[in-house]
Write an enzyme that holds these catalytic residues in place. Structure first.
Site: not given
Ligand SMILES: *Cc1c(COP(=O)(O)O)cnc(C)c1O
Length: 397
Positions: A113, A184, A209-210, A356
């Site tokens: 990312f 990560d 938060y995912k 996605r």
């Protein structure tokens, strides 16, 4: 066995929405609303500054870190909450570089990312000691490991394709060559089983938060292996990571173990939401979540491939190599996602051409997958996404 009908009832899901974007922002846990209002009214409102002691605000980052540690196969006092994932990556990398002494190369892959890479670039230029960030394709990681590499910094599950690295194997190969590893876990925590102790990971960080559903801006977490933690010098030496913050010494002295990875004042409102979100995970067996995620993903892939041949699978076909998302290539993916959102199916788009979809068994069932796949096929096949209005880009995609 996890009762997924029950877990679904623990989330607020807007009517007529099929939510396939839990890898960007998890939905609202029903109890988060009352937990946060309670915090605001009874704690902030009534206790005022006393809340730091009387409502345990001060120890929340460590308390919730211990709850996360249980989920991630980590021992108590090895995970702490706070700040953003970008910051936690910076801290992990600065410490890892320090442990790696005279080696200068930081290895990562092109699927990482961007913020992880940007933070590495910023750190390298700040410390100004000739470190280099080297990127290779993800398939080349194992062959690229050698004794010149200081740190291997990887995202476990690729944010675009969902391709998952073999964390245990790669960590072992790296460590055999004296390389420090940073993982990560942005798309792993709450998505796939993770065992940081079994994999012998050096550093890890992730967001809440995912797949963990702590709400927009929820704090990140960082893990440091107990064998390292008392040897690392925090790069972000904030007062709450000090050994005695309220001694107000003029010189920094790192706090015990993972406490030293704290920086400043923690986000107490967000931690209240996270606490409610973590309650849901208490009774959940991650192996059940993984099995259900694979079952739903396989179903989703086969429905899309059967009914919507224009979408080309971008995720690994082999379930064991995928995280908890399924992605497809489609040249006009951005417009198609916009059109889908208008029809109540929420996924997202990642450049250059990735549509996605997160598969989150806690609040998605077979019916959602069947309906979602049907609407995706209808929208893509109908060409409705060709309308101009779906092609104007929003600031957040
Ligand atoms: C989502 C994500 C981030 C986000 O970082 P923030 O600092 O929380 O904005 C970082 N890394 C990866 C791999 C991600 O998927």
């Amino acid at each position: 066995m996890t009762n997924f009908t029950k877990t679904k009832s623990l989330f607020h899901l807007p009517k007529d929405i099929i939510y396939l974007d839990g890898n960007s922002l998890g939905p609202l846990p029903v109890t988060a609303e009352s937990r946060v209002s309670h915090m605001i009214r009874e704690e902030w409102g009534e206790l005022l500054i006393k809340g730091w002691n009387e409502a345990d605000w001060f120890i929340k980052p460590a308390q919730l870190g211990d709850r996360l540690a249980k989920m991630l196969g980590a021992p108590p006092a090895s995970i702490i909450l706070g700040d953003t994932l970008s910051i936690k990556i910076y801290q992990a990398l600065a410490s890892a570089i320090d442990l790696a002494a005279d080696r200068k190369i930081i290895l990562s892959d092109t699927g990482n990312f961007p913020t992880d890479l940007y933070m590495a670039q910023g750190l390298i230029s700040t410390i100004n000691q000739n470190h280099e960030l080297t990127l290779v394709e993800h398939e080349e990681i194992e062959a690229s490991l050698n004794e010149n590499i200081a740190v291997l910094m990887l995202t476990h599950v690729d944010y675009r394709t969902g391709r998952m690295h073999d964390m245990q194997k790669i960590t072992r190969l790296a460590q055999d060559l004296g390389i420090i590893t940073i993982w990560d876990l942005a798309h792993s925590a709450g998505a796939v089983p993770v065992d940081l102790t079994a994999a012998n990971v050096d550093f890890a960080a992730g967001c809440t938060y995912k797949y963990l559903n702590s709400g927009p801006g929820g704090p990140a977490f960082i893990y440091v292996a107990p064998r390292h933690v008392n040897n690392i010098k925090p790069a972000l030496s904030g007062w709450l990571g000090h050994d005695a913050p309220f001694a107000f010494d003029l010189d920094y002295r790192p706090g015990p173990a993972i406490e030293r990875m704290r920086v400043g004042t923690p986000p107490i409102l967000q931690l209240a939401a996270l606490e409610a979100a973590l309650d849901i995970w208490d009774d959940i067996d991650m192996a059940n979540v993984r099995a259900k995620s694979i079952e739903l993903s396989e179903m989703f892939i086969s429905l899309i491939e059967k009914n919507c041949p224009q979408l080309i699978l971008a995720s690994p076909r082999e379930a064991a190599k995928r995280g908890s998302q399924v992605s497809f290539h489609f040249r006009d993916g951005y417009a198609a996602i916009r059109a889908l959102i208008e029809r109540g199916v929420i996924g997202d788009f990642r450049k250059p051409d990735i549509m996605r979809f997160a598969i989150t068994p806690l609040y998605l069932n077979e019916d959602d997958i069947i309906k979602g796949a049907q609407i995706i096929a209808d929208v893509v096949n109908s060409g409705i996404w060709k309308q101009d209005k779906y092609h104007q880009t929003n600031p957040v995609t």
